[in-house]
Write an enzyme that holds these catalytic residues in place. Structure first.
Site, PDB file in Angstrom:
ATOM      1  CB  SER A 172      48.551  42.531  48.390  1.00  0.00           C
ATOM      2  OG  SER A 172      49.591  41.658  47.974  1.00  0.00           O
ATOM      3  CE  LYS A 173      42.777  37.147  44.379  1.00  0.00           C
ATOM      4  NZ  LYS A 173      43.664  36.148  43.824  1.00  0.00           N
ATOM      5  NE  ARG A 174      50.644  41.197  42.807  1.00  0.00           N
ATOM      6  CZ  ARG A 174      51.550  42.171  42.724  1.00  0.00           C
ATOM      7  NH1 ARG A 174      52.840  41.878  42.684  1.00  0.00           N
ATOM      8  NH2 ARG A 174      51.156  43.416  42.687  1.00  0.00           N
TER       9      ARG A 174
END
Ligand code: GLU
Length: 516
Positions: free
Chosen positions: A265-267
């Site tokens: 994910s972006k995270r």
């Protein structure tokens, strides 16, 4: 047309295109080119609540950077357009109607309160998956339960409605996936998906199937997250009478976090400081706040290195070969060699690819990066000099920006000297050698080539009876400010006599000698 392979990449313009999406596009593109077919870019923008301004442009720019050129797309056009779903609205309506008329779909007039009440009722009755399906639809407000008169009246009065697919109660839906082989789902597990929304827009499912059919798509290659929808799509093909020309499916494995624990994910990128998007972009998140998406391009990855990296996330050539340019990928690619299980994202692999590609990139193609950095720092140098610098520096660089960062000393004399080297290697012997070396370099009548630079140094060392290893770090320090780096004789030659004489002089003057 006949047997021509036609594939599509069908992103929704909802924000930045995740690296997994770029990989999907790439695999479609490779498959198309390998089979001398067509690659189509279709923008799936039927969900207006999720539409994000600028997202389509981001997608186009990202594909362009990677080197994926669509044969048909919203901007290039083609025989099967329009290529934006929002511009194809009337087509979907026609097919939704066809399904209703044939009894495979029905109008549903339930309000959101009624739908919630249904779900609550089912949950209270301990139904594991409360859904609108072949059983529950008979307790709802739709054209299966209302009289014909009532339905007509509602439609005429403009009451809001959706169209749902009438999924049969007991049937087995089978599809053969090119990666997963046979996938079987029982319709009792499926719900009556909405195919036409109350705003007259089709949902993804209907639009996707209608477009794939009308655009004569032969193979649907997409992310694993769409596998649960595939049986529904198979039913749609069947009910629309298109079963015999249904495309073949291939559902690609997920891209996983570096530790393999869940979807990348972006995270993860933000947390570990690596990009998970192709190019930089700023888009609103769910709460409407602008968020920054960091791209591989801006981080200094070369497009061919990035492409090579993502190509191997889930696919393997079946050999030891790792370096593939786009042509090589087209040649080697096959869907059958795409794995079923998720592919772990490893940024170190991306870094490695970048280094490999940087090393073999022609120097002339890299001068642009250096020039840009020089401009920003009000510096300049001839192309010839830049190419020599690049040749020397690129072996050790990971990103093009390193060429400037690590090669700054070429453009300005050191005003600082590496403290450790000063402490350990700066002594009278070194200064003695440098004083003499400075003189002979200054007196040289011919060009200061790397060989000449070395010859002169060896002569000085022999005369003073100093072993080379003992003073080399100090010589380097005086010229670059560092204790280590690429071939010093080459550096000396690039800098030229004048600069070398000046730098050695500066060093002798400004680095204090400690008492030995
Ligand atoms: N619009 C879908 C997406 O955003 C496309 C899925 C498909 O390829 O069928 O991923």
């Amino acid at each position: 047309m006949g047997n021509e392979v036609r594939v599509r990449f069908a992103p929704s313009p909802t924000g930045a295109l995740h690296i997994g999406g770029v990989r999907t596009a790439l695999y479609n593109y490779l498959f198309a080119k390998k089979n001398k077919g067509k690659f189509i870019l279709r923008i799936e923008d039927t969900d207006q609540t999720r539409f994000v301004e600028g997202a389509e442009q981001y997608i186009t720019e990202a594909l362009d950077w990677v080197g994926i050129v669509p044969d048909e797309s919203p901007s290039t056009g083609g025989d099967f357009g329009p290529y934006r779903q929002s511009e194809r609205k009337p087509m979907y309506k026609e097919y939704a109607q066809q399904l209703v008329d044939a009894g495979h779909a029905y109008y549903a007039f339930d309000t959101s309160e009624e739908l919630t009440a249904m779900r609550e009722r089912l949950t209270a009755a301990r139904v594991a998956q409360p859904q609108y399906n072949s059983i529950t639809r008979m307790q709802m407000k739709n054209s299966l339960t209302l009289s014909e008169e009532e339905v007509k009246e509602k439609l005429a009065s403009g009451a809001p409605y959706v169209i749902r697919l009438k999924v049969p109660r007991k049937e087995e839906v089978r599809l053969k996936d090119m990666i997963r082989d046979w996938v079987m789902v029982h319709t009792s597990q499926m719900d009556d998906k909405v195919i036409m929304k109350s705003d007259g827009m089709p949902t993804y499912h209907l639009a996707n199937v209608v477009d794939d059919h009308l655009m004569q798509i032969t193979h649907v290659i997409r992310g694993e997250e769409w596998l649960p929808s595939a049986p529904l799509h198979v039913l749609l093909y069947k009910y629309l009478g298109w079963e015999s020309s249904m495309p073949q499916f291939a559902h690609l494995p997920l891209l996983l976090k570096p530790d393999g624990n869940g979807k990348l994910s972006k995270r993860d990128g933000d947390k570990h400081g690596f990009p998970v998007f192709p190019i930089d972009g700023t888009f609103p998140n769910k709460d409407g706040d602008n968020e920054q998406f960091n791209g591989f391009r801006e981080a200094g990855y070369l497009p061919d290195a990035f492409t090579n990296f993502i190509a191997l996330l889930g696919w393997n050539p079946g050999t030891e070969q790792e370096i593939f340019n786009m042509e090589g990928l087209v040649e080697a690619f096959s869907v059958e060699r795409v794995g079923k299980s998720g592919a772990k994202f490893d940024i170190n692999k991306a870094i490695w690819f970048n280094q490999q590609y940087l090393k073999v990139k022609p120097n002339s193609e890299l001068t642009g990066f250096l020039k840009q950095a020089l401009d920003q720092n009000n510096l300049s140098a001839s192309d010839e000099k830049l190419e020599r610098i690049i040749e020397l520096m690129k072996e050790r660089a990971t990103y093009p920006q390193d060429l400037f960062e690590q090669g700054k000393f070429f453009f300005s004399s050191p005003n600082e000297y590496d403290a450790k080297t000063v402490k350990k290697k700066w002594n009278e012997t070194a200064v003695g050698v440098l004083t003499q070396y400075r003189e002979v370099v200054g007196a040289l009548q011919e060009e200061l080539t790397a060989d000449k630079a070395k010859e002169l140094l060896v002569e000085v060392l022999e005369q003073l009876e100093v072993p080379m290893g003992k003073v080399m770090p100090a010589v380097r320090l005086s010229i670059t400010g560092f204790g280590a780096g690429p071939d010093l004789m080459e550096i000396i030659s690039i800098l030229g006599k004048e600069a070398v004489v000046e730098r050695i002089g500066n060093a002798i003057e400004s680095i204090p000698l400690k008492n030995e």
